[in-house]
Design a protein around this motif. Sequence first.
Motif, PDB file in Angstrom:
ATOM      1  N   VAL A  83      59.140 -14.055  51.900  1.00 52.71           N
ATOM      2  CA  VAL A  83      58.158 -13.280  51.144  1.00 52.71           C
ATOM      3  C   VAL A  83      57.495 -12.250  52.055  1.00 52.71           C
ATOM      4  O   VAL A  83      57.435 -12.434  53.276  1.00 52.71           O
ATOM      5  CB  VAL A  83      57.070 -14.206  50.546  1.00 52.71           C
ATOM      6  CG1 VAL A  83      57.658 -15.104  49.472  1.00 52.71           C
ATOM      7  CG2 VAL A  83      56.406 -15.042  51.638  1.00 52.71           C
ATOM      8  N   PRO A  84      56.980 -11.167  51.486  1.00 57.34           N
ATOM      9  CA  PRO A  84      56.319 -10.135  52.310  1.00 57.34           C
ATOM     10  C   PRO A  84      54.872 -10.511  52.620  1.00 57.34           C
ATOM     11  O   PRO A  84      53.934  -9.836  52.191  1.00 57.34           O
ATOM     12  CB  PRO A  84      56.407  -8.897  51.421  1.00 57.34           C
ATOM     13  CG  PRO A  84      56.393  -9.441  50.030  1.00 57.34           C
ATOM     14  CD  PRO A  84      57.155 -10.734  50.088  1.00 57.34           C
ATOM     15  N   ALA A  85      54.691 -11.576  53.362  1.00 59.33           N
ATOM     16  CA  ALA A  85      53.353 -12.022  53.756  1.00 59.33           C
ATOM     17  C   ALA A  85      53.247 -12.025  55.273  1.00 59.33           C
ATOM     18  O   ALA A  85      54.244 -12.215  55.977  1.00 59.33           O
ATOM     19  CB  ALA A  85      53.081 -13.417  53.204  1.00 59.33           C
ATOM     20  N   GLU A  86      52.038 -11.838  55.757  1.00 62.15           N
ATOM     21  CA  GLU A  86      51.800 -11.795  57.197  1.00 62.15           C
ATOM     22  C   GLU A  86      51.598 -13.201  57.756  1.00 62.15           C
ATOM     23  O   GLU A  86      50.587 -13.849  57.488  1.00 62.15           O
ATOM     24  CB  GLU A  86      50.569 -10.942  57.499  1.00 62.15           C
ATOM     25  CG  GLU A  86      50.256 -10.833  58.985  1.00 62.15           C
ATOM     26  CD  GLU A  86      48.940 -10.132  59.241  1.00 62.15           C
ATOM     27  OE1 GLU A  86      48.530 -10.065  60.417  1.00 62.15           O
ATOM     28  OE2 GLU A  86      48.313  -9.669  58.265  1.00 62.15           O
ATOM     29  N   ALA A  87      52.552 -13.671  58.521  1.00 61.31           N
ATOM     30  CA  ALA A  87      52.427 -14.984  59.160  1.00 61.31           C
ATOM     31  C   ALA A  87      51.534 -14.870  60.381  1.00 61.31           C
ATOM     32  O   ALA A  87      51.451 -13.811  61.005  1.00 61.31           O
ATOM     33  CB  ALA A  87      53.800 -15.510  59.576  1.00 61.31           C
ATOM     34  N   PRO A  88      50.851 -15.950  60.740  1.00 61.82           N
ATOM     35  CA  PRO A  88      50.059 -15.901  61.983  1.00 61.82           C
ATOM     36  C   PRO A  88      50.982 -15.750  63.185  1.00 61.82           C
ATOM     37  O   PRO A  88      52.143 -16.181  63.153  1.00 61.82           O
ATOM     38  CB  PRO A  88      49.346 -17.256  61.993  1.00 61.82           C
ATOM     39  CG  PRO A  88      50.179 -18.139  61.127  1.00 61.82           C
ATOM     40  CD  PRO A  88      50.758 -17.253  60.079  1.00 61.82           C
TER      41      PRO A  88
END
Length: 359
Positions: free
Chosen positions: A113-118
């Motif tokens: 998914v286009p989410a910002e991982a830590p």
Amino acid sequence: LKFKPVSAFALPTRLRELDRRTANKAMSAADFGNGTPFGDPNWYTGTYHSEYYKQTHKDWRQRCRKFVDEEIIPNVSEWEVNKKIPKEAYVKCYEAGLLPCVVGAHSGAYDLVPAEAPKDFDYFHELIFIDELARCASGGVLWGLIEGLQIGLPPNLNFASEELKAKIAPACLMGQKIICLNITEPSAGSDVASLKTIAKKEGDHYVVNGNKKWITNGIFADYFTVAVRTGGNGMRGVSMMLIERDTMPGITTKRMDCQGVWPSGTTYVELDNVKVPSSNLIGQENEGFKVIMKNFNHERWGFVVQANRFSRCLLEDSWNYSLKRSTFGKKLVEHQVIRWKLAEMARQVEATHHWMENL
């Protein structure tokens, strides 16, 4: 032997009488949280050093707390009364970059998914988010928001075909679809190998019949990760498969009216001649018990994180109340037996958190 008292219980009267807001002003700039003794994990204090937590974890902690304080805690009472969490809450949790973290650091969720991982995403990031989310002190809200995803999606991420994973995982991780895990039955709970739900192979599909009970998120789930019997008795006859509500008729869900945890949607599931494509098999036929056991390792760890923060919430409330309530001419915290009770609570909470970090 002589033991020195724990510093938190030897606070001078002047400091003990401070409320949370005043105590917060006296905290070190490196501290995080409201400063209540044992109200947060010990690494939240600036004077405590841990090899486990780096700057990336501190940044993530701030991100998690901001979301929980702004989007979750103010809505807990309403969601409890309504027995449901609104759809937009799942989407907001994803948009904050938090929701995909609950399915495991090695699951590859953030690649789907286009989410910002830590940065340098690991299991300590997941621990932090679950722990911070549990500050809402509501099992129903906590389980309603993440539990179906945390226990229902990993079997698919770890064992399903790439096609099936691509089909269902992104929507679940983005909060657009709900998934749940279906293991427990009316006659088989802890004894997973004795489950009775049958999946009979007929050509290119299976026909599933049986019942599942105590299914978290089941009442509003789109996908059901289900343990079925495809072979003989015992664990070597168990398989796992994904059942889809919208495209596979024969699924009936009934809300179980429990004493609490209402927003989690505890459900009784009936499967009546549900036709499931063979491509929806998770892992190999008759090898589902291994899938379940691997999933339980991560699942149970997550439960402990939740339960320990709930215990910490109780400890925090007890501590603060002991500073306000007076009996026999003095504050509760000034009674030796109360200090002992608080110390015993702190011992158990801190010891459990230590073990979680070392797992």
